[in-house]
Design an enzyme around this catalytic site. Sequence first.
Site, PDB file in Angstrom:
ATOM      1  N   HIS A 122     -18.633   1.410 106.306  1.00 62.61           N
ATOM      2  CA  HIS A 122     -17.925   1.117 107.550  1.00 62.61           C
ATOM      3  C   HIS A 122     -16.997   2.257 107.970  1.00 62.61           C
ATOM      4  O   HIS A 122     -16.938   2.628 109.152  1.00 62.61           O
ATOM      5  CB  HIS A 122     -17.127  -0.179 107.350  1.00 62.61           C
ATOM      6  CG  HIS A 122     -16.208  -0.549 108.462  1.00 62.61           C
ATOM      7  ND1 HIS A 122     -16.612  -1.306 109.546  1.00 62.61           N
ATOM      8  CD2 HIS A 122     -14.886  -0.289 108.659  1.00 62.61           C
ATOM      9  CE1 HIS A 122     -15.579  -1.490 110.357  1.00 62.61           C
ATOM     10  NE2 HIS A 122     -14.527  -0.882 109.847  1.00 62.61           N
ATOM     11  N   ASN A 143      -9.000   8.527 110.393  1.00 64.81           N
ATOM     12  CA  ASN A 143      -9.351   7.127 110.556  1.00 64.81           C
ATOM     13  C   ASN A 143      -8.071   6.302 110.503  1.00 64.81           C
ATOM     14  O   ASN A 143      -7.366   6.307 109.491  1.00 64.81           O
ATOM     15  CB  ASN A 143     -10.299   6.667 109.445  1.00 64.81           C
ATOM     16  CG  ASN A 143     -11.755   6.842 109.807  1.00 64.81           C
ATOM     17  OD1 ASN A 143     -12.102   6.904 110.988  1.00 64.81           O
ATOM     18  ND2 ASN A 143     -12.628   6.925 108.815  1.00 64.81           N
ATOM     19  N   GLY A 188      -0.914  -4.725 117.373  1.00 69.13           N
ATOM     20  CA  GLY A 188      -0.865  -3.365 117.898  1.00 69.13           C
ATOM     21  C   GLY A 188      -0.703  -3.266 119.405  1.00 69.13           C
ATOM     22  O   GLY A 188       0.184  -2.544 119.895  1.00 69.13           O
ATOM     23  N   VAL A 355       0.015  33.917 111.706  1.00 73.56           N
ATOM     24  CA  VAL A 355      -0.793  32.805 111.232  1.00 73.56           C
ATOM     25  C   VAL A 355      -0.158  31.502 111.690  1.00 73.56           C
ATOM     26  O   VAL A 355       1.060  31.323 111.581  1.00 73.56           O
ATOM     27  CB  VAL A 355      -0.916  32.815 109.688  1.00 73.56           C
ATOM     28  CG1 VAL A 355      -1.663  31.579 109.204  1.00 73.56           C
ATOM     29  CG2 VAL A 355      -1.610  34.084 109.222  1.00 73.56           C
ATOM     30  N   ASP A 460       4.378  19.652  98.734  1.00 73.42           N
ATOM     31  CA  ASP A 460       3.113  19.957  99.409  1.00 73.42           C
ATOM     32  C   ASP A 460       2.388  21.107  98.704  1.00 73.42           C
ATOM     33  O   ASP A 460       2.050  22.117  99.327  1.00 73.42           O
ATOM     34  CB  ASP A 460       3.387  20.324 100.869  1.00 73.42           C
ATOM     35  CG  ASP A 460       2.119  20.389 101.716  1.00 73.42           C
ATOM     36  OD1 ASP A 460       1.139  19.702 101.363  1.00 73.42           O
ATOM     37  OD2 ASP A 460       2.107  21.126 102.716  1.00 73.42           O
TER      38      ASP A 460
END
Length: 548
Positions: A122, A143, A188, A355, A460
């Site tokens: 899905h 997503n 929502g 950059v 990170d």
Amino acid sequence: MRILGIEGTAWAASASVFETPDPARVTDDDHVFIETDAYAPDSGGIHPREAAEHMGEAIPTVVETAIEHTHGRAGRDGDDSAPIDAVAFARGPGLGPCLRIVATAARAVAQRFDVPLVGVNHMVAHLEVGRHRSGFDSPVCLNASGANAHILGYRNGRYRVLGETMDTGVGNAIDKFTRHIGWSHPGGPKVEQHARDGEYHELPYVVKGMDFSFSGIMSAAKQAVDDGVPVENVCRGMEETIFAMLTEVSERALSLTGADELVLGGGVGQNARLQRMLGEMCEQREAEFYAPENRFLRDNAGMIAMLGAKMYAAGDTIAIEDSRIDSNFRPDEVAVTWRGPEESVDSYRMGGDEVQGAEATVHFDGDRVIKVRVPRSYRHPTLDERLRTERTRQEARLTSEARRNGVPTPLVRDVDPQESRIVFQRVGDTDLREGLSEGRVADVGRWLARIHDAGFVHGDPTTRNVRVGGRDEQADRTTLIDFGLGYYTQEAEDHAMDLHVLAQSLAGTADDPETLLSAAEDAYRTESDHADAVFASLDDIEGRGRYQ
């Protein structure tokens, strides 16, 4: 080619007919018919038993409607005995009782017309419908749906999870808030409507690498309403905070991989504010963005049929006896048979004197590097200024702190928090992702252990945030950079999160991520005074991703 698709993972009982002469691309002859009967609870959220009862009643009807739609359309070689070439169905993830009803219906139709069966993931279907209709080659995908939120990129025959929610799905988080204040499902659209009339209200902003968390935001939002903050303001704060987080991690994924295409999938993606944020971010970094029309964003059988057509053309079908459902079917478990192994989201190339990073522009000037966190127009100005100022200060502080603890980092030569500007010593020849080796990745594990023992995290540690190379005897030197998401903490779980972020970045950029990760973890264990506690927490973290 004509494919029948059946969807019913949670609330949408849906069937679709997808006709195409070429499932690999959009053509003028494509035809998509979708019939959907959505389950709407009387109160509260989705109840699995009620949802399954709805599927049992609605799936036969929508499937027959879709099959009847094929009548009167051109048959295959003049033969209308089998109006479809295959049946595609959603195998998961989703609610088990609903999935079983969908699978049973799919098997029955496949046997009725003696055609193959195709089992579709899905979440991959949410991605592929956007990739198909956009015409993009190898995009990063965000997503954002009820039970899910993740960033995906394709590499070496699978979609890799570059980042995901560490607690609940974004739609479910919003629904928990709306249930708290007595609004019906789905929440929502109601939040979107009320946010238009509200003023920004500050809520927790939680991004760790390319992962994110929503539970703290929802708790703070519910408390704010209980404390008398106007609900319109809280709704505005929720949208600005949650969608800025999703947009930021999408930009981080584009930066990590070097991709210049982004597609949006999932029902939460119907939100106009989220689409504007993503569009502005992509425009700012000269990337392309595509959001499918709403009927392909919310749960629908059209996306199941489209991906089913690609899989059928690749010969990726399943026997009925092997067609069991999987309610925890992760997208990175899918063997992507319909794409070439040479394709990859990985297209990054370093070059030039300037950059564009994930949140800053970096200019190389001789032996100096000038880093400026430029304003992000997609973020609310108050939130944007706070993040840029805080991260600039923290990056300068922790870069120097790491250096004092024996970790190679660049010298900090100047800091201007008001302008979100830092001047560093220039280090390395390229990023780690351009020069991956076991030895270099082991160094990263060693450096992370040292900063953790010193009481802070990097935040990170991706392969973009390690510089490698130097002159002569320093050719293999690794240097940690970009501590902007770092913070002081003694918690083993926070330390483990650094290792989790490193693992995700290796999965998205390396051909042999497991070997490289083992090198980093072995070095960490050797260097760290608290390795056992950290790896115990890492096991817990890796079990929190959706459908682990």
